[in-house]
Structure formats: C-alpha cells, structure tokens
Design a protein around this motif. Structure first.
Motif, PDB file in Angstrom:
ATOM      1  N   LYS A  26       0.818  -1.221   0.000  1.00 18.33           N
ATOM      2  CA  LYS A  26       0.000   0.000   0.000  1.00 18.33           C
ATOM      3  C   LYS A  26       0.852   1.271   0.000  1.00 18.33           C
ATOM      4  CE  LYS A  26      -2.777   1.411   3.514  1.00 18.33           C
ATOM      5  NZ  LYS A  26      -3.901   1.370   4.441  1.00 18.33           N
ATOM      6  N   ILE A  27       1.963   1.284   0.697  1.00 15.32           N
ATOM      7  CA  ILE A  27       2.798   2.486   0.776  1.00 15.32           C
ATOM      8  C   ILE A  27       3.329   2.867  -0.605  1.00 15.32           C
ATOM      9  CG2 ILE A  27       4.968   3.413   1.698  1.00 15.32           C
ATOM     10  CD1 ILE A  27       4.363   1.815   4.263  1.00 15.32           C
ATOM     11  N   ASN A  28       3.809   1.886  -1.365  1.00 15.38           N
ATOM     12  CA  ASN A  28       4.313   2.180  -2.708  1.00 15.38           C
ATOM     13  C   ASN A  28       3.189   2.631  -3.637  1.00 15.38           C
ATOM     14  OD1 ASN A  28       6.952   1.746  -2.056  1.00 15.38           O
ATOM     15  ND2 ASN A  28       7.026  -0.335  -2.841  1.00 15.38           N
ATOM     16  N   VAL A  29       2.001   2.084  -3.458  1.00 14.65           N
ATOM     17  CA  VAL A  29       0.848   2.495  -4.265  1.00 14.65           C
ATOM     18  C   VAL A  29       0.515   3.958  -3.960  1.00 14.65           C
ATOM     19  CG1 VAL A  29      -1.581   2.082  -4.784  1.00 14.65           C
ATOM     20  CG2 VAL A  29      -0.045   0.144  -4.434  1.00 14.65           C
ATOM     21  N   ILE A  30       0.560   4.341  -2.694  1.00 20.71           N
ATOM     22  CA  ILE A  30       0.308   5.735  -2.311  1.00 20.71           C
ATOM     23  C   ILE A  30       1.350   6.652  -2.958  1.00 20.71           C
ATOM     24  CG2 ILE A  30       0.318   7.369  -0.377  1.00 20.71           C
ATOM     25  CD1 ILE A  30      -0.891   5.075   1.344  1.00 20.71           C
ATOM     26  N   LYS A  31       2.604   6.213  -2.971  1.00 19.36           N
ATOM     27  CA  LYS A  31       3.668   7.009  -3.606  1.00 19.36           C
ATOM     28  C   LYS A  31       3.384   7.214  -5.090  1.00 19.36           C
ATOM     29  CE  LYS A  31       7.413   5.690  -0.475  1.00 19.36           C
ATOM     30  NZ  LYS A  31       8.680   4.945  -0.341  1.00 19.36           N
ATOM     31  N   VAL A  32       2.927   6.167  -5.783  1.00 17.56           N
ATOM     32  CA  VAL A  32       2.637   6.280  -7.209  1.00 17.56           C
ATOM     33  C   VAL A  32       1.424   7.189  -7.432  1.00 17.56           C
ATOM     34  CG1 VAL A  32       1.998   5.017  -9.306  1.00 17.56           C
ATOM     35  CG2 VAL A  32       3.707   4.068  -7.768  1.00 17.56           C
ATOM     36  N   VAL A  33       0.415   7.088  -6.574  1.00 14.46           N
ATOM     37  CA  VAL A  33      -0.757   7.974  -6.678  1.00 14.46           C
ATOM     38  C   VAL A  33      -0.303   9.423  -6.564  1.00 14.46           C
ATOM     39  CG1 VAL A  33      -2.859   8.760  -5.514  1.00 14.46           C
ATOM     40  CG2 VAL A  33      -2.490   6.328  -5.878  1.00 14.46           C
ATOM     41  N   ARG A  34       0.567   9.716  -5.606  1.00 17.79           N
ATOM     42  CA  ARG A  34       1.064  11.084  -5.432  1.00 17.79           C
ATOM     43  C   ARG A  34       1.840  11.530  -6.658  1.00 17.79           C
ATOM     44  NH1 ARG A  34       3.927  12.585  -0.243  1.00 17.79           N
ATOM     45  NH2 ARG A  34       3.274  14.624  -0.967  1.00 17.79           N
ATOM     46  N   GLU A  35       2.602  10.610  -7.245  1.00 16.91           N
ATOM     47  CA  GLU A  35       3.418  10.938  -8.416  1.00 16.91           C
ATOM     48  C   GLU A  35       2.552  11.300  -9.620  1.00 16.91           C
ATOM     49  OE1 GLU A  35       6.157   8.467 -11.565  1.00 16.91           O
ATOM     50  OE2 GLU A  35       6.222   7.865  -9.459  1.00 16.91           O
ATOM     51  N   VAL A  36       1.515  10.515  -9.884  1.00 18.33           N
ATOM     52  CA  VAL A  36       0.726  10.740 -11.102  1.00 18.33           C
ATOM     53  C   VAL A  36      -0.367  11.786 -10.924  1.00 18.33           C
ATOM     54  CG1 VAL A  36       1.206   8.445 -12.050  1.00 18.33           C
ATOM     55  CG2 VAL A  36      -0.871   8.815 -10.727  1.00 18.33           C
ATOM     56  N   THR A  37      -0.749  12.102  -9.684  1.00 16.57           N
ATOM     57  CA  THR A  37      -1.848  13.047  -9.481  1.00 16.57           C
ATOM     58  C   THR A  37      -1.440  14.346  -8.811  1.00 16.57           C
ATOM     59  OG1 THR A  37      -2.419  12.166  -7.310  1.00 16.57           O
ATOM     60  CG2 THR A  37      -3.535  11.190  -9.218  1.00 16.57           C
ATOM     61  N   SER A  38      -0.292  14.401  -8.194  1.00 16.31           N
ATOM     62  CA  SER A  38       0.151  15.562  -7.416  1.00 16.31           C
ATOM     63  C   SER A  38      -0.737  15.806  -6.200  1.00 16.31           C
ATOM     64  CB  SER A  38       0.206  16.820  -8.298  1.00 16.31           C
ATOM     65  OG  SER A  38       1.086  16.632  -9.360  1.00 16.31           O
ATOM     66  N   LEU A  39      -1.384  14.771  -5.698  1.00 18.30           N
ATOM     67  CA  LEU A  39      -2.180  14.891  -4.478  1.00 18.30           C
ATOM     68  C   LEU A  39      -1.257  14.918  -3.269  1.00 18.30           C
ATOM     69  CD1 LEU A  39      -5.064  12.285  -5.048  1.00 18.30           C
ATOM     70  CD2 LEU A  39      -5.264  14.764  -5.084  1.00 18.30           C
ATOM     71  N   GLY A  40      -1.775  15.444  -2.179  1.00 22.60           N
ATOM     72  CA  GLY A  40      -1.052  15.410  -0.919  1.00 22.60           C
ATOM     73  C   GLY A  40      -1.086  14.012  -0.337  1.00 22.60           C
ATOM     74  N   LEU A  41      -0.322  13.796   0.715  1.00 19.24           N
ATOM     75  CA  LEU A  41      -0.226  12.465   1.317  1.00 19.24           C
ATOM     76  C   LEU A  41      -1.576  11.968   1.821  1.00 19.24           C
ATOM     77  CD1 LEU A  41       1.488  10.088   2.209  1.00 19.24           C
ATOM     78  CD2 LEU A  41       2.014  11.319   4.308  1.00 19.24           C
TER      79      LEU A  41
END
Length: 130
Positions: free
Chosen positions: A75-90
C-alpha cells in the motif's frame, strides 16, 4: 461584495505557488471536491475545441479514465505512485488508495492511461482503463 472571475484570476496571478497550493487545498476541503479529478476534465474540452479536433472524437475514443481497482500488498508504494501521477497530498492519496476502487485520473489520452497502468502494475496494484 461579489468578485468577478477576472478579479479572482488576477489575484491568483499575484500569489506565490505555495500560497496557490494552500488555496487549492482549502477550496478542496471547503467544497468537498478534488482539484486533481476536476482539472483533467476541463483541460481536454478547451484543448479539443481550440485544436478543432471534433471530428476525430467521433471516430475514436480519445479520453480515458484510469481507475485503481486493487491496491495489492504494498500500500505504501501504491500511495507514492498515486502522489506521483496526481500531485495529491499524502492524506488525499492515502484516502484514494484506501477507498479503492476509485478513479485516479479522468479524461486523459490513451498513452497516458497506459503509462499510469504500468506504473501501478510495477508496485503490485491493478488499474482499469475505461
């Protein structure tokens, strides 16, 4: 006292990027929306009209939605990828991952959607493209 759109745009032009980021987060919180999901939908409409590409849209689907369907075990790596592709906050990225299935990006070109799908596959998550 009502503000016009022009006054709002002029105000935004005059503030720093950090202030703009804080403003966007505050608007997201106050209005219960996500700017990351709304922005891609607005951009192709303006870009398609300016380019005169209306006929191409009728022939072939040009806008796709990448939806996170399965998170997998990392899950942590998935969150990192979400942040990368969307520019969302943590926090926003974590909420998106924990709320799967959820759209990651909407109204994007096919090659961008496929690139997003590959990034998530690399960290063990599944993304569906519609």
């Amino acid at each position: 006292m009502a503000l016009t759109q022009t006054e709002v745009v002029e105000y935004i032009k005059g503030i720093s990027v950090l202030e703009l980021s804080q403003l966007v987060k505050e608007l997201e919180k106050e209005l219960g929306v996500s700017a990351a999901a709304a922005m891609p939908m607005a951009m192709p409409a303006g870009g398609g009209a300016a380019a005169g590409g209306g006929a191409a849209a009728v022939e072939e689907k040009t806008e796709f939605t990448a939806t996170l369907t399965e998170v997998g075990s990392n899950k942590i790596n998935v969150i990192k990828v979400v942040r990368e592709v969307t520019s969302l906050g943590l926090k926003e990225a974590k909420d998106l991952v924990e709320g799967a299935p959820k759209p990651i990006k909407e109204a994007i070109p096919k090659d961008e959607a496929l690139a997003i799908q590959k990034k998530f596959a690399d960290v063990g998550a599944k993304v569906e493209i519609k």
